[in-house]
Motif scaffolding. Structure first.
Motif, PDB file in Angstrom:
ATOM      1  N   HIS A   1      -5.646  -4.657  -2.962  1.00  9.02           N
ATOM      2  CA  HIS A   1      -4.214  -4.805  -2.678  1.00  9.02           C
ATOM      3  C   HIS A   1      -3.334  -4.221  -3.770  1.00  9.02           C
ATOM      4  O   HIS A   1      -2.201  -3.816  -3.500  1.00  9.02           O
ATOM      5  CB  HIS A   1      -3.849  -6.261  -2.361  1.00  9.02           C
ATOM      6  N   THR A   2      -3.874  -4.157  -4.985  1.00 10.06           N
ATOM      7  CA  THR A   2      -3.079  -3.549  -6.061  1.00 10.06           C
ATOM      8  C   THR A   2      -2.686  -2.121  -5.682  1.00 10.06           C
ATOM      9  O   THR A   2      -1.554  -1.699  -5.916  1.00 10.06           O
ATOM     10  CB  THR A   2      -3.892  -3.594  -7.373  1.00 10.06           C
ATOM     11  N   THR A   3      -3.595  -1.403  -5.066  1.00 11.39           N
ATOM     12  CA  THR A   3      -3.281  -0.047  -4.614  1.00 11.39           C
ATOM     13  C   THR A   3      -2.637  -0.066  -3.232  1.00 11.39           C
ATOM     14  O   THR A   3      -1.632   0.620  -2.986  1.00 11.39           O
ATOM     15  CB  THR A   3      -4.584   0.789  -4.554  1.00 11.39           C
ATOM     16  N   ARG A   4      -3.216  -0.871  -2.345  1.00 17.52           N
ATOM     17  CA  ARG A   4      -2.827  -0.793  -0.927  1.00 17.52           C
ATOM     18  C   ARG A   4      -1.332  -1.008  -0.717  1.00 17.52           C
ATOM     19  O   ARG A   4      -0.681  -0.287   0.049  1.00 17.52           O
ATOM     20  CB  ARG A   4      -3.610  -1.856  -0.130  1.00 17.52           C
ATOM     21  N   LEU A   5      -0.770  -1.992  -1.418  1.00 15.39           N
ATOM     22  CA  LEU A   5       0.622  -2.342  -1.162  1.00 15.39           C
ATOM     23  C   LEU A   5       1.593  -1.270  -1.662  1.00 15.39           C
ATOM     24  O   LEU A   5       2.773  -1.303  -1.324  1.00 15.39           O
ATOM     25  CB  LEU A   5       0.938  -3.704  -1.792  1.00 15.39           C
ATOM     26  N   ALA A   6       1.076  -0.335  -2.455  1.00 14.43           N
ATOM     27  CA  ALA A   6       1.957   0.719  -2.981  1.00 14.43           C
ATOM     28  C   ALA A   6       1.676   2.080  -2.344  1.00 14.43           C
ATOM     29  O   ALA A   6       2.282   3.071  -2.736  1.00 14.43           O
ATOM     30  CB  ALA A   6       1.799   0.799  -4.505  1.00 14.43           C
ATOM     31  N   LEU A   7       0.763   2.147  -1.393  1.00 16.46           N
ATOM     32  CA  LEU A   7       0.411   3.451  -0.808  1.00 16.46           C
ATOM     33  C   LEU A   7       1.513   3.952   0.119  1.00 16.46           C
ATOM     34  O   LEU A   7       1.993   3.231   0.986  1.00 16.46           O
ATOM     35  CB  LEU A   7      -0.896   3.344  -0.013  1.00 16.46           C
ATOM     36  N   VAL A   8       1.873   5.215  -0.090  1.00 12.47           N
ATOM     37  CA  VAL A   8       2.878   5.864   0.757  1.00 12.47           C
ATOM     38  C   VAL A   8       2.290   7.182   1.265  1.00 12.47           C
ATOM     39  O   VAL A   8       1.883   8.006   0.435  1.00 12.47           O
ATOM     40  CB  VAL A   8       4.175   6.178  -0.034  1.00 12.47           C
ATOM     41  N   PRO A   9       2.233   7.424   2.581  1.00 12.54           N
ATOM     42  CA  PRO A   9       2.495   6.434   3.622  1.00 12.54           C
ATOM     43  C   PRO A   9       1.327   5.458   3.709  1.00 12.54           C
ATOM     44  O   PRO A   9       0.218   5.801   3.288  1.00 12.54           O
ATOM     45  CB  PRO A   9       2.574   7.296   4.898  1.00 12.54           C
ATOM     46  N   PRO A  10       1.568   4.250   4.257  1.00 13.18           N
ATOM     47  CA  PRO A  10       0.470   3.287   4.354  1.00 13.18           C
ATOM     48  C   PRO A  10      -0.626   3.841   5.268  1.00 13.18           C
ATOM     49  O   PRO A  10      -0.321   4.309   6.356  1.00 13.18           O
ATOM     50  CB  PRO A  10       1.122   2.054   4.997  1.00 13.18           C
ATOM     51  N   PRO A  11      -1.877   3.838   4.843  1.00 12.00           N
ATOM     52  CA  PRO A  11      -2.936   4.364   5.709  1.00 12.00           C
ATOM     53  C   PRO A  11      -3.243   3.379   6.829  1.00 12.00           C
ATOM     54  O   PRO A  11      -3.038   2.183   6.652  1.00 12.00           O
ATOM     55  CB  PRO A  11      -4.134   4.488   4.756  1.00 12.00           C
ATOM     56  N   PRO A  12      -3.734   3.866   7.966  1.00 14.93           N
ATOM     57  CA  PRO A  12      -4.095   2.922   9.034  1.00 14.93           C
ATOM     58  C   PRO A  12      -5.158   1.951   8.533  1.00 14.93           C
ATOM     59  O   PRO A  12      -6.026   2.350   7.744  1.00 14.93           O
ATOM     60  CB  PRO A  12      -4.673   3.830  10.131  1.00 14.93           C
ATOM     61  N   HIS A  13      -5.071   0.704   8.994  1.00 14.40           N
ATOM     62  CA  HIS A  13      -6.014  -0.309   8.513  1.00 14.40           C
ATOM     63  C   HIS A  13      -7.451   0.106   8.828  1.00 14.40           C
ATOM     64  O   HIS A  13      -7.745   0.625   9.885  1.00 14.40           O
ATOM     65  CB  HIS A  13      -5.719  -1.658   9.167  1.00 14.40           C
ATOM     66  N   GLY A  14      -8.335  -0.144   7.852  1.00 14.36           N
ATOM     67  CA  GLY A  14      -9.762   0.076   8.090  1.00 14.36           C
ATOM     68  C   GLY A  14     -10.220   1.499   7.869  1.00 14.36           C
ATOM     69  O   GLY A  14     -11.384   1.813   8.074  1.00 14.36           O
ATOM     70  N   GLN A  15      -9.343   2.361   7.431  1.00 13.19           N
ATOM     71  CA  GLN A  15      -9.765   3.765   7.273  1.00 13.19           C
ATOM     72  C   GLN A  15     -10.007   4.153   5.828  1.00 13.19           C
ATOM     73  O   GLN A  15     -10.366   5.284   5.557  1.00 13.19           O
ATOM     74  CB  GLN A  15      -8.720   4.683   7.904  1.00 13.19           C
ATOM     75  N   GLY A  16      -9.785   3.246   4.905  1.00 15.31           N
ATOM     76  CA  GLY A  16     -10.037   3.562   3.504  1.00 15.31           C
ATOM     77  C   GLY A  16      -9.052   4.596   2.981  1.00 15.31           C
ATOM     78  O   GLY A  16      -8.149   5.048   3.693  1.00 15.31           O
ATOM     79  N   VAL A  17      -9.229   4.962   1.721  1.00 15.46           N
ATOM     80  CA  VAL A  17      -8.364   5.999   1.134  1.00 15.46           C
ATOM     81  C   VAL A  17      -9.204   6.777   0.124  1.00 15.46           C
ATOM     82  O   VAL A  17      -9.903   6.202  -0.706  1.00 15.46           O
ATOM     83  CB  VAL A  17      -7.073   5.380   0.537  1.00 15.46           C
ATOM     84  N   GLY A  18      -9.170   8.096   0.274  1.00 12.69           N
ATOM     85  CA  GLY A  18      -9.979   8.955  -0.588  1.00 12.69           C
ATOM     86  C   GLY A  18      -9.141  10.084  -1.159  1.00 12.69           C
ATOM     87  O   GLY A  18      -7.923  10.149  -0.917  1.00 12.69           O
TER      88      GLY A  18
END
Ligand code: GLC
Length: 545
Positions: free
Chosen positions: A334-351
């Protein structure tokens, strides 16, 4: 039960207000030096977990497993994988935890086993139509020679949910092909899991986290789905969230009730809406389900408030606590997730190739504010290992280092969950930051994690670790977990609430909000003597009226 853990009285059971710390054993602490965390590693650090101020630990799977899905592919439900140690190591861990006043919750994986489980091996040998195959979901294929899967279901890890055995029948796996689904219509399966529960209850565990609790039961006839409608949530899934699962949890409730102490279950059920989720926690079923509606709320005041209100109402209506959670081993930290722009779709991770980016300074600040808000809420809460250090998601991990089956099954289209599973940094100046004595680490740790190491943060009043210690101590002292919530008027973008003697101001994205009169007990960011709470900051104030 150890004398340091007293029984509680009905209505005040420990799990109603507990903060439970999730340990992902592979990544917590490695005592053996092979680069994978283990049970002796956990035992060696239980003091630090107790010192944090949590009430219990939940251990993700440590059972015998080929580790195709981080141990959620279980080959033997009543033994410890040699990678993690032995049953004797588990007993030592449990005894020490209880001595420290920590309860221990273990993971139960009832939807599927590993393809290396003795039952599945026997099913393969025994052939079509055998009682051995009846323990799993085997079907003939479609097409002239049975060369097509029995239906069009897709694995949650990508690709078809069916695998064919040597040109013969197909078996169902909602996850990886090495994770065949059990047939819960077969009474042998239910009896088997009763015995698994009893095995761990007899050893003294305090509860179970139930994996894919909304799985297990599939619609009769295994009907095809409309893949588009299913993706958008516009059709009922024939394999997730079916009514039949509740009978299983009522049965398990009765098994747990045979044991002294307040044994509990927490379901991992990704179902919506909240009313449906709360049905898993009716008085004769599970004690908790993870509140994934809260986990999926963006950093937005009205949406957070709606999730909190909806949860308190839905769980309250069945007499259950709301079980707050922000991070776990399956979701972007959540430290990263809440600041991601644009928010990625749930469950798809971020790379590294994702269009979503997060500013590191804002991430830290927002992550701390989110944790401080969650820990002020009444009910139970889960803290995922590393949350207390403010660990971000590791985004820049090379493809060849990634181990989540999702990555391989989608040809790298989905990066998977490795970024939230990177081994913990304990000591800034040690090999593998103190995770392993040899410096080995099953996933690479970012070089700049020295700054986040536990020993760097300990004693530093401004650190995320000390913020958590303070929040957890106050939460316990002030009884916030057993408290109740009343909203106060607040400017746009700000949440203001009262729980017992404290007023909580969580400025999500508003203008600087007035600080109420009283003693500031905790602030997720420095206030520097100002009488206003800036954005991305949560403050707890002891107010007298
Ligand atoms: C749950 C676990 C996840 C695992 C899956 C299959 O969602 O949390 O890690 O991959 O079940 O067992």
């Amino acid at each position: 039960m150890s004398p340091s853990i007293p029984d509680s009285i009905p209505g005040h059971e420990w799990w109603r207000s507990a903060v439970i710390y999730q340990v992902y054993p592979r990544s917590f602490a490695d005592a053996s030096g092979d680069g994978v965390g283990d049970l002796p590693g956990i035992t060696a650090h239980l003091d630090e977990i107790a010192d944090l101020g949590v009430d219990a630990v939940w251990l993700s799977p440590f059972y015998r497993s080929p580790q195709n899905d981080g141990g959620y592919d279980v080959a033997d439900y009543t033994d410890v994988d040699p990678l993690f140690g032995t049953l004797a190591d588990f007993d030592l861990l449990l005894a020490k935890a209880h001595d420290l006043g920590l309860r221990v919750v273990v993971d139960l994986v009832p939807n599927h086993s590993s393809n290396e489980h003795a039952w599945f091996r026997a099913a393969l040998t025994a052939g079509a139509g055998s009682p051995e195959r009846e323990r799993y979901i085997f079907r003939d294929g479609k097409g002239e020679h049975g060369e097509l899967p029995p239906n069009n279901w897709q694995s949650l890890f990508g690709g078809p949910a069916w695998t064919r055995v040597d040109g013969g029948q197909w078996y169902l796996h909602l996850f990886d092909s090495s994770q065949p689904d059990f047939n819960w219509e077969n009474p042998e399966v239910a009896d088997f899991f009763d015995a698994v529960l009893r095995f761990w209850l007899d050893r003294g565990v305090d509860g179970f986290r139930v994996d894919v609790a909304h799985g297990n039961v599939k619609a009769p006839g295994l009907p095809d789905v409309d893949l588009e409608l299913l993706k958008t949530g516009s059709m009922e899934s024939p394999y997730l969230g079916l009514e039949g699962v509740h009978e299983i949890y009522r049965r398990w409730h009765r098994v747990l009730a045979e044991y002294p102490g307040d044994r509990m279950m927490c379901g991992e059920a990704w179902v919506q809406p909240l009313e449906k989720l709360a049905r898993y926690t009716r008085p004769d079923e599970m004690q908790q389900t993870f509140n994934f509606v809260y986990l999926q709320s963006p950093w937005d005041a009205p949406q957070l408030r709606e999730a909190i209100d909806g949860s308190l109402e839905a769980f309250g209506s069945v007499g259950a606590p709301s079980t707050w959670v922000l991070s776990n081993h399956d979701t972007i930290r959540h430290t990263t997730r809440l600041a991601l722009v644009p928010p990625p779709p749930h469950g798809q991770g971020v790379g590294p190739d994702s269009p979503s980016k997060a500013d590191p300074v804002l991430s830290q600040r927002r992550g701390r504010a989110a944790s401080a808000l969650m820990l002020a809420l009444p009910g139970s809460a889960y803290v995922y290992q590393g949350d207390e250090l403010g660990l971000p998601e590791v985004i820049d991990m090379p493809g060849e280092a990634r181990q989540d089956p999702t990555y391989a099954r989608t040809g790298g289209r989905l990066v998977g969950r490795d970024g939230c599973r990177v081994p913990l940094p304990w000591r800034a100046d040690a090999p593998a930051f103190g995770f392993s004595p040899t410096g080995a680490s099953w996933l690479p740790q970012p070089g700049d994690w020295a700054a986040l190491a536990r020993d760097r943060q300990a004693g530093d009043e401004g650190s995320t670790l000390e913020l958590h210690r303070r929040a957890l101590r106050l939460r316990r002292e002030l009884g916030l977990g057993c408290g109740s919530l009343a909203w106060l008027d607040a400017p746009a973008g700000v949440l203001a609430l009262r729980n017992g003697d404290i007023t909580v101001i969580a400025n999500i994205d508003g203008e600087a909000a007035p600080l109420p009169a009283g003693e500031v007990l905790l602030s997720s960011a420095p206030l520097d003597g100002s009488d206003a709470v800036p954005a991305d900051t949560t403050v707890w104030v002891r107010t007298s009226d």
